[in-house]
Design an enzyme around this catalytic site. Structure first.
Site, PDB file in Angstrom:
ATOM      1  N   LYS A  13      13.485  11.765   2.310  1.00  0.00           N
ATOM      2  CA  LYS A  13      12.510  11.229   1.339  1.00  0.00           C
ATOM      3  C   LYS A  13      11.114  11.150   1.966  1.00  0.00           C
ATOM      4  CE  LYS A  13      14.803   7.324   0.800  1.00  0.00           C
ATOM      5  NZ  LYS A  13      15.914   7.549   1.766  1.00  0.00           N
ATOM      6  N   ARG A  88      16.319   0.277  -5.237  1.00  0.00           N
ATOM      7  CA  ARG A  88      17.530   0.459  -4.440  1.00  0.00           C
ATOM      8  C   ARG A  88      18.712  -0.286  -5.029  1.00  0.00           C
ATOM      9  NH1 ARG A  88      14.897   1.692   0.590  1.00  0.00           N
ATOM     10  NH2 ARG A  88      16.453   2.214   2.147  1.00  0.00           N
ATOM     11  N   ARG A 127      16.363  10.901  14.926  1.00  0.00           N
ATOM     12  CA  ARG A 127      15.019  10.845  14.337  1.00  0.00           C
ATOM     13  C   ARG A 127      14.026  10.096  15.223  1.00  0.00           C
ATOM     14  NH1 ARG A 127      14.130   8.099   8.629  1.00  0.00           N
ATOM     15  NH2 ARG A 127      15.333   6.455   9.600  1.00  0.00           N
ATOM     16  N   ARG A 165      23.810   0.809   6.849  1.00  0.00           N
ATOM     17  CA  ARG A 165      22.801   1.333   5.901  1.00  0.00           C
ATOM     18  C   ARG A 165      23.438   2.309   4.928  1.00  0.00           C
ATOM     19  NH1 ARG A 165      18.536   3.803   9.678  1.00  0.00           N
ATOM     20  NH2 ARG A 165      17.530   4.509   7.767  1.00  0.00           N
TER      21      ARG A 165
HETATM   22  P1  AP5 Z   1      13.315  11.178   6.689  1.00  0.00           P
HETATM   23  O1  AP5 Z   1      12.352  11.982   5.878  1.00  0.00           O
HETATM   24  O2  AP5 Z   1      12.762  10.179   7.632  1.00  0.00           O
HETATM   25  O3  AP5 Z   1      14.432  10.517   5.755  1.00  0.00           O
HETATM   26  P2  AP5 Z   1      14.339   9.308   4.718  1.00  0.00           P
HETATM   27  O4  AP5 Z   1      15.111   9.705   3.511  1.00  0.00           O
HETATM   28  O5  AP5 Z   1      12.922   8.878   4.532  1.00  0.00           O
HETATM   29  O6  AP5 Z   1      15.200   8.245   5.515  1.00  0.00           O
HETATM   30  P3  AP5 Z   1      14.937   6.681   5.805  1.00  0.00           P
HETATM   31  O7  AP5 Z   1      15.819   6.333   6.956  1.00  0.00           O
HETATM   32  O8  AP5 Z   1      13.478   6.406   5.928  1.00  0.00           O
HETATM   33  O9  AP5 Z   1      15.499   6.063   4.514  1.00  0.00           O
HETATM   34  P4  AP5 Z   1      15.930   4.626   4.300  1.00  0.00           P
HETATM   35  O10 AP5 Z   1      16.044   4.630   2.836  1.00  0.00           O
HETATM   36  O11 AP5 Z   1      17.114   4.193   5.076  1.00  0.00           O
HETATM   37  O12 AP5 Z   1      14.772   3.748   4.975  1.00  0.00           O
HETATM   38  P5  AP5 Z   1      13.532   2.952   4.374  1.00  0.00           P
HETATM   39  O13 AP5 Z   1      12.443   3.078   5.358  1.00  0.00           O
HETATM   40  O14 AP5 Z   1      13.287   3.304   2.966  1.00  0.00           O
HETATM   41  O15 AP5 Z   1      14.245  12.226   7.495  1.00  0.00           O
HETATM   42  C1  AP5 Z   1      15.208  11.770   8.405  1.00  0.00           C
HETATM   43  C2  AP5 Z   1      15.261  12.720   9.638  1.00  0.00           C
HETATM   44  O16 AP5 Z   1      15.735  13.976   9.209  1.00  0.00           O
HETATM   45  C3  AP5 Z   1      13.894  12.973  10.309  1.00  0.00           C
HETATM   46  O17 AP5 Z   1      14.054  13.106  11.696  1.00  0.00           O
HETATM   47  C4  AP5 Z   1      13.439  14.304   9.693  1.00  0.00           C
HETATM   48  O18 AP5 Z   1      12.568  15.009  10.553  1.00  0.00           O
HETATM   49  C5  AP5 Z   1      14.775  14.988   9.495  1.00  0.00           C
HETATM   50  N1  AP5 Z   1      14.785  15.908   8.354  1.00  0.00           N
HETATM   51  C6  AP5 Z   1      14.162  15.751   7.150  1.00  0.00           C
HETATM   52  N2  AP5 Z   1      14.420  16.790   6.346  1.00  0.00           N
HETATM   53  C7  AP5 Z   1      15.230  17.632   7.053  1.00  0.00           C
HETATM   54  C8  AP5 Z   1      15.842  18.877   6.759  1.00  0.00           C
HETATM   55  N3  AP5 Z   1      15.668  19.487   5.582  1.00  0.00           N
HETATM   56  N4  AP5 Z   1      16.619  19.439   7.719  1.00  0.00           N
HETATM   57  C9  AP5 Z   1      16.808  18.835   8.931  1.00  0.00           C
HETATM   58  N5  AP5 Z   1      16.233  17.662   9.264  1.00  0.00           N
HETATM   59  C10 AP5 Z   1      15.459  17.057   8.329  1.00  0.00           C
HETATM   60  O19 AP5 Z   1      14.089   1.440   4.392  1.00  0.00           O
HETATM   61  C11 AP5 Z   1      14.359   0.792   5.596  1.00  0.00           C
HETATM   62  C12 AP5 Z   1      14.934  -0.588   5.330  1.00  0.00           C
HETATM   63  O20 AP5 Z   1      13.977  -1.400   4.626  1.00  0.00           O
HETATM   64  C13 AP5 Z   1      16.194  -0.635   4.447  1.00  0.00           C
HETATM   65  O21 AP5 Z   1      17.373  -0.395   5.204  1.00  0.00           O
HETATM   66  C14 AP5 Z   1      16.114  -2.072   3.927  1.00  0.00           C
HETATM   67  O22 AP5 Z   1      16.508  -2.996   4.927  1.00  0.00           O
HETATM   68  C15 AP5 Z   1      14.626  -2.277   3.684  1.00  0.00           C
HETATM   69  N6  AP5 Z   1      14.215  -1.887   2.323  1.00  0.00           N
HETATM   70  C16 AP5 Z   1      13.354  -0.878   2.003  1.00  0.00           C
HETATM   71  N7  AP5 Z   1      13.219  -0.792   0.667  1.00  0.00           N
HETATM   72  C17 AP5 Z   1      14.003  -1.745   0.134  1.00  0.00           C
HETATM   73  C18 AP5 Z   1      14.317  -2.134  -1.194  1.00  0.00           C
HETATM   74  N8  AP5 Z   1      13.779  -1.481  -2.240  1.00  0.00           N
HETATM   75  N9  AP5 Z   1      15.187  -3.150  -1.379  1.00  0.00           N
HETATM   76  C19 AP5 Z   1      15.734  -3.811  -0.333  1.00  0.00           C
HETATM   77  N10 AP5 Z   1      15.486  -3.503   0.962  1.00  0.00           N
HETATM   78  C20 AP5 Z   1      14.631  -2.473   1.199  1.00  0.00           C
HETATM   79 MG    MG Z   2      11.843   7.102   4.969  1.00  0.00          MG
END
Ligand code: AP5
Ligand code: MG
Length: 226
Positions: A13, A88, A127, A165
């Site tokens: 994402k 979420r 990552r 997660r």
């Molecule tokens: P990346 O692009 O970083 O993936 P992502 O989908 O953004 O993953 P996140 O870990 O950021 O998602 P998340 O939903 O767990 O975390 P968030 O920050 O939202 O890609 C991942 C890796 O893969 C990278 O190394 C990239 O280079 C690689 N990659 C990408 N595309 C690729 C491809 N095509 N091929 C190979 N490699 C590739 O949330 C974090 C925390 O915040 C949550 O756990 C929760 O505690 C809290 N939180 C956030 N929002 C809420 C909410 N709405 N409600 C409650 N708690 C919340």
């Molecule tokens: Mg992210």
């Protein structure tokens, strides 16, 4: 242009949101990045959120809805935005419907990046992220391409947080997809190709909504890479 990126932790994402932000010139609203900024700044919200993120759990709906309500009211969101990490839970999705209605906005497309769990585990364990601008990079990258910062591992990418997660995503976030499928807004994309291949498919999905020919979207990605 209002876009919603949906997918599991590690599905790409943030990676695709960076591309979309540069392509369309609209802000990337990433609730995880916002929470990490609060933690880094040592605010009261950050102090509350830190152990929740570190354990791979979710911050309460009430807090998250408040954060998004405030952010969507800011003027830079007027031409559009890319939402990443929200909603979420089903209550968050319902609150977002109400908020979009109040603001007289609607989503043009929901992009679902579908990646199998084994690939997610592999990606998250390797990552790297920029502590300054939050851009994410694959394993082996030395420094941030945007600001040359030394890259670090995210606290919630440590093995003890990654499984919880994925589990909470399966339990609470998978039902959110049905919420949007009813409105026929979802474009499902196999997120396992190269980053550039996925970007082309994302742009094609967005363009198909606007009635532009798919070829134009692919051409734009090739032009960006050149
Ligand atoms: P990346 O692009 O970083 O993936 P992502 O989908 O953004 O993953 P996140 O870990 O950021 O998602 P998340 O939903 O767990 O975390 P968030 O920050 O939202 O890609 C991942 C890796 O893969 C990278 O190394 C990239 O280079 C690689 N990659 C990408 N595309 C690729 C491809 N095509 N091929 C190979 N490699 C590739 O949330 C974090 C925390 O915040 C949550 O756990 C929760 O505690 C809290 N939180 C956030 N929002 C809420 C909410 N709405 N409600 C409650 N708690 C919340
Ligand atoms: Mg992210």
């Amino acid at each position: 242009m209002n876009l919603l990126l949906y997918g599991a932790p590690g599905s790409g994402k943030g990676t695709q949101a960076n591309m979309l932000r540069e392509h369309f010139g609209i802000p990337h609203i990433a609730t995880g990045d916002m929470l990490r900024a609060e933690i880094q700044a040592g605010t009261e919200l950050g102090r509350k959120a830190q152990p929740i993120l570190a354990a791979g759990q979710y911050v309460s709906d009430e807090i998250m809805i408040g954060i998004v309500r405030h952010r969507l009211g800011e003027p830079d969101c007027t031409p559009g935005f890319i939402m990443d990490g929200f909603p979420r839970t089903v209550p968050q999705a319902e609150a977002l419907d109400d908020l979009m209605h109040e603001l007289d906005k609607r989503f043009d497309r929901v992009i679902y990046l579908k990646v199998p769990v084994d690939d997610l585990l592999h990606r998250l364990s390797g990552r790297l992220v920029c502590p300054q601008c939050q851009r994410t990079y694959p394993p082996g990258t030395a420094a941030c391409a945007a600001d040359a910062s030394v890259l670090v591992q995210r606290e919630d990418d440590k093995p003890e947080a990654v499984r919880p997660r994925i589990e909470i995503y399966l339990e609470k976030t998978v039902p959110v997809l049905d919420h949007y499928r009813h409105g026929r807004l979802v474009s499902e994309i196999d997120g396992r190709g190269t980053i550039e291949e996925i970007s082309s498919q994302v742009l094609t999905a967005v363009a198909s909504k606007n009635g532009q020919p798919a070829r134009a979207a692919h051409a734009v990605v090739k032009k960006q890479k050149a």
